[in-house]
Scaffold this motif. Structure first.
Motif, PDB file in Angstrom:
ATOM      1  N   GLU A  89     122.503 -24.594 -29.978  1.00 48.59           N
ATOM      2  CA  GLU A  89     123.067 -25.920 -29.698  1.00 48.59           C
ATOM      3  C   GLU A  89     122.024 -27.016 -29.878  1.00 48.59           C
ATOM      4  N   ALA A  90     120.804 -26.763 -29.447  1.00 50.64           N
ATOM      5  CA  ALA A  90     119.739 -27.757 -29.620  1.00 50.64           C
ATOM      6  C   ALA A  90     119.450 -27.982 -31.099  1.00 50.64           C
ATOM      7  N   THR A  91     119.407 -26.900 -31.864  1.00 50.02           N
ATOM      8  CA  THR A  91     119.176 -27.013 -33.306  1.00 50.02           C
ATOM      9  C   THR A  91     120.310 -27.778 -33.972  1.00 50.02           C
ATOM     10  N   LEU A  92     121.523 -27.503 -33.547  1.00 51.04           N
ATOM     11  CA  LEU A  92     122.680 -28.203 -34.098  1.00 51.04           C
ATOM     12  C   LEU A  92     122.611 -29.698 -33.799  1.00 51.04           C
ATOM     13  N   GLN A  93     122.199 -30.062 -32.592  1.00 50.56           N
ATOM     14  CA  GLN A  93     122.079 -31.470 -32.236  1.00 50.56           C
ATOM     15  C   GLN A  93     120.975 -32.161 -33.033  1.00 50.56           C
ATOM     16  N   VAL A  94     119.867 -31.463 -33.256  1.00 46.86           N
ATOM     17  CA  VAL A  94     118.789 -32.039 -34.071  1.00 46.86           C
ATOM     18  C   VAL A  94     119.291 -32.267 -35.497  1.00 46.86           C
ATOM     19  N   ARG A  95     120.013 -31.288 -36.031  1.00 48.53           N
ATOM     20  CA  ARG A  95     120.571 -31.437 -37.378  1.00 48.53           C
ATOM     21  C   ARG A  95     121.505 -32.637 -37.444  1.00 48.53           C
ATOM     22  N   ASN A  96     122.372 -32.793 -36.441  1.00 49.37           N
ATOM     23  CA  ASN A  96     123.300 -33.919 -36.429  1.00 49.37           C
ATOM     24  C   ASN A  96     122.564 -35.251 -36.378  1.00 49.37           C
ATOM     25  N   LYS A  97     121.501 -35.309 -35.566  1.00 41.44           N
ATOM     26  CA  LYS A  97     120.719 -36.549 -35.480  1.00 41.44           C
ATOM     27  C   LYS A  97     120.009 -36.845 -36.804  1.00 41.44           C
ATOM     28  N   SER A 100     122.572 -38.145 -39.231  1.00 43.86           N
ATOM     29  CA  SER A 100     122.930 -39.512 -38.862  1.00 43.86           C
ATOM     30  C   SER A 100     121.836 -40.491 -39.298  1.00 43.86           C
TER      31      SER A 100
END
Length: 110
Positions: A89-97, A100
């Motif tokens: 989940e943390a990796t996914l959030q970093v990817r999304n940021k 963006s």
């Protein structure tokens, strides 16, 4: 298990990961920091992805061992699965940021 307990466990995991990261970053010899040089963002990101992948494979292995009936503690299996999930989940959030930020930069007028 209440949400407060889950959040407390999450914060403990994050603190331990930070402590392990600091210990790994500490040079073992005085000249080691000069020889290594700075790491790039791409290298850091690749290392993080490899770490998450390793965590997921360990959790998968523990789950398979438990399912086969080997003497594996269920708490250890669940903890490994949660750590892998949080890492993903943390990796996914970093990817999304990152995506963006890339979109923001690409939409800027030159």
């Amino acid at each position: 298990m209440g949400i407060d307990r889950v959040m407390a466990l999450r914060s403990q995991i994050l603190e331990r990961n930070a402590a392990l990261a600091r210990a790994a970053d500490a040079p073992s010899a005085p000249d080691a920091s000069k020889a290594a040089g700075p790491t790039s963002f791409a290298d850091t990101l690749a290392d993080a992805v490899k770490s998450v992948s390793k965590s997921q494979s360990q959790a998968s292995d523990l789950s398979a061992q438990y399912e086969r009936g080997e003497t594996i503690d269920i708490a250890k299996v669940m903890m490994a699965r949660q750590q892998a999930s949080i890492g993903f989940e943390a990796t996914l959030q970093v990817r999304n940021k990152l995506l963006s930020a890339y979109k923001d930069i690409m939409s800027m007028p030159v």
